[in-house]
Motif scaffolding. Structure first.
Motif, PDB file in Angstrom:
ATOM      1  N   PRO A  18      63.446  52.681  34.242  1.00  0.00           N
ATOM      2  CA  PRO A  18      64.919  53.234  33.383  1.00  0.00           C
ATOM      3  C   PRO A  18      65.620  51.964  33.087  1.00  0.00           C
ATOM      4  O   PRO A  18      65.439  50.869  33.694  1.00  0.00           O
ATOM      5  CB  PRO A  18      65.394  53.973  34.533  1.00  0.00           C
ATOM      6  N   THR A  19      66.351  52.057  31.908  1.00  0.00           N
ATOM      7  CA  THR A  19      67.303  51.162  31.514  1.00  0.00           C
ATOM      8  C   THR A  19      68.421  50.825  32.513  1.00  0.00           C
ATOM      9  O   THR A  19      68.447  49.880  33.107  1.00  0.00           O
ATOM     10  CB  THR A  19      67.714  51.249  30.192  1.00  0.00           C
ATOM     11  N   PHE A  20      69.059  51.869  32.575  1.00  0.00           N
ATOM     12  CA  PHE A  20      70.241  51.833  33.724  1.00  0.00           C
ATOM     13  C   PHE A  20      70.034  52.698  34.724  1.00  0.00           C
ATOM     14  O   PHE A  20      69.498  53.794  34.643  1.00  0.00           O
ATOM     15  CB  PHE A  20      71.609  51.966  32.817  1.00  0.00           C
ATOM     16  N   ALA A  21      70.468  52.201  35.766  1.00  0.00           N
ATOM     17  CA  ALA A  21      69.992  52.750  37.346  1.00  0.00           C
ATOM     18  C   ALA A  21      70.606  54.578  37.080  1.00  0.00           C
ATOM     19  O   ALA A  21      69.539  55.337  37.414  1.00  0.00           O
ATOM     20  CB  ALA A  21      70.720  52.444  38.255  1.00  0.00           C
ATOM     21  N   ALA A  22      71.478  54.794  36.645  1.00  0.00           N
ATOM     22  CA  ALA A  22      72.161  56.041  36.691  1.00  0.00           C
ATOM     23  C   ALA A  22      71.866  56.782  35.190  1.00  0.00           C
ATOM     24  O   ALA A  22      72.429  57.754  34.585  1.00  0.00           O
ATOM     25  CB  ALA A  22      73.469  56.201  36.852  1.00  0.00           C
ATOM     26  N   CYS A  23      70.980  56.262  34.446  1.00  0.00           N
ATOM     27  CA  CYS A  23      70.678  57.024  33.054  1.00  0.00           C
ATOM     28  C   CYS A  23      70.255  58.350  33.161  1.00  0.00           C
ATOM     29  O   CYS A  23      69.410  58.773  33.993  1.00  0.00           O
ATOM     30  CB  CYS A  23      69.388  56.172  32.383  1.00  0.00           C
ATOM     31  N   PRO A  24      71.051  59.279  32.891  1.00  0.00           N
ATOM     32  CA  PRO A  24      70.870  60.574  32.821  1.00  0.00           C
ATOM     33  C   PRO A  24      69.769  61.105  31.938  1.00  0.00           C
ATOM     34  O   PRO A  24      69.288  62.441  32.302  1.00  0.00           O
ATOM     35  CB  PRO A  24      72.084  61.283  32.146  1.00  0.00           C
TER      36      PRO A  24
END
Lengths: 166, 254
Positions: free
Chosen positions: A52-58
């Protein structure tokens, strides 16, 4: 007699170019550098690793499912997709072609990060509309986790940027 | 082999801080003083809840912990190990901003220290979060600076908020009841005392630039208790609201 088609790694990579990011539909998972490994595991199966790009990518489960179904439907094989915990996504993984597509889409691409990322990297981000560097960072947070908001003093437009990330 | 109970204790307190602070940040959605701030607090909420989720997942996958959703929403209040700082209601924007500044720098020094942790999942996580946290502290520093330099009223409000928040923030660094020395000896992390000093070194230069006075840290009493399950009256209502939908049907697949 029908020969069963032999799927190569290249076939899978080519198909993955059709799997677009749901939030930036001009970029594929390949453009974004999200694919870390593709393995042909048998005559009718493959295993794909992604980050994922950002840890919390929804959008991550959506993208994961999308990768699986697109490749399965295009190549007629069974695909498993796994989040790669060993590889860490950074914006430098994005290809040069991807940055060009992003700019043409109206989102400023991330600057190349050299060494430790300094906040100053966000200053004077070229405006994707008029190219001016007479801009300032208005907020490090935009409409999605991976975007920042800038303002262009030359053309008077607010624009978004895909944030550099180390 | 690192003691599982000690690791679990550390992870739960870190994760609970992230979850509760993330929930508080999310309460600014639709209410921010301007659109960019509304978006910033909502984005940081998403990040922090994501960090909590990553930590609960480490518990689940590496330490035989419960399913992350159940762990987040079904536990009783006394099983939460968050600090009192994150439990506080948002209050005025000045308090929320100072809390964000103090908490996010604490979070940054903590995750930076985990780059060298003997517990491998911490190394991966700290790499992942480092770049993201940079944006949080960039945001906090910029606003602390702007408001402290804007006019007398905003400067006075920032200083007052800092004075009123500092003991709560120092409470983040409450040492573990029994496991502290073990975690330090096993090189899981450098310990709360060390992190506290690194945090002070980090916030001090920014406060100086903003002309804000850091209260005399020797004269304040850190608000401890959260790590041992003793909470303020604000946590109960927050947990009730946070788990409201999940608890309608805890067996459902969301």
């Amino acid at each position: 007699m029908m020969m069963s088609p032999v799927i190569s790694q290249e076939d899978i990579y080519r198909t993955l170019e059709q799997v677009m990011d749901p939030e930036i539909p001009v970029l594929s998972v390949i453009d974004l550098g999200m694919i870390t490994d593709v393995e042909v595991t048998g005559p009718n199966s493959a295993h794909i690793k992604m980050v994922p790009t950002f840890a919390a990518c929804p959008a991550i489960s959506y993208i994961k499912d999308n990768i699986r179904t697109v490749v399965e439907n295009a190549l007629g094989i069974a695909v498993t997709v796994e989040i790669d915990k060993q590889v860490h996504w950074e914006s430098n993984r994005m290809t040069a072609a991807a940055k060009e597509k992003l700019k043409n889409f109206g989102i400023a691409p991330p600057q190349t990060v050299e060494g430790e990322m300094q906040p100053e990297i966000m200053l004077n981000t070229p405006c994707p509309h008029c190219g001016s560097e007479h801009t300032y960072l208005r907020s490090p947070f935009g409409s999605t986790l991976c975007r920042a908001i800038h303002y262009c003093k030359s053309c008077g437009q607010v624009f978004e940027q895909f944030k550099p990330l180390e | 082999m690192i003691n599982n109970a000690a690791l679990t204790d550390l992870i739960v307190k870190m994760a609970d801080d992230e979850l509760i602070q993330g929930h508080r940040n999310s309460e600014w959605t639709g209410l921010g003083p301007m659109m960019e701030e509304d978006i910033a607090f909502s984005s940081m909420a998403q990040d922090k809840i994501g960090h909590a989720w990553a930590l609960y997942r480490i518990l689940h996958e590496n330490l035989e912990g419960e399913d992350p959703d159940r762990f987040a929403f079904v536990r009783p209040e006394s099983a939460f190990k968050c600090s009192h700082l994150v439990e506080m209601p948002n209050g005025a924007y000045d308090f929320s901003l100072i809390r964000h500044f103090l908490f996010d720098h604490a979070e940054t020094v903590r995750y930076e220290s985990l780059r060298d942790s003997s517990f491998e999942p911490f190394q991966q996580l700290s790499k992942k979060l480092k770049g993201e946290l940079k944006y949080h502290t960039l945001h906090a520093n910029a606003f602390i600076m702007q408001l402290s330099r804007a006019n007398e009223e905003s400067y006075a409000r920032m200083q007052t908020a800092l004075n009123e928040t500092i003991a709560l923030a120092a409470g983040i660094f409450e040492p573990a009841a029994v496991y502290e020395d073990l975690l330090i000896d096993e090189k899981v992390y450098p310990g709360e005392k060390e992190l506290y000093h690194r945090w002070l070194d980090r916030i001090y230069p920014i406060l100086v630039k903003a002309s804000l006075n850091l209260p005399d840290m020797d004269s304040i009493t850190p608000e401890f208790g959260g790590r041992k399950g003793f909470h303020t009256t604000h946590l109960g209502p927050l947990l009730k609201e946070m788990g409201e939908v999940f608890n309608l049907d805890t067996e459902a697949s969301w």
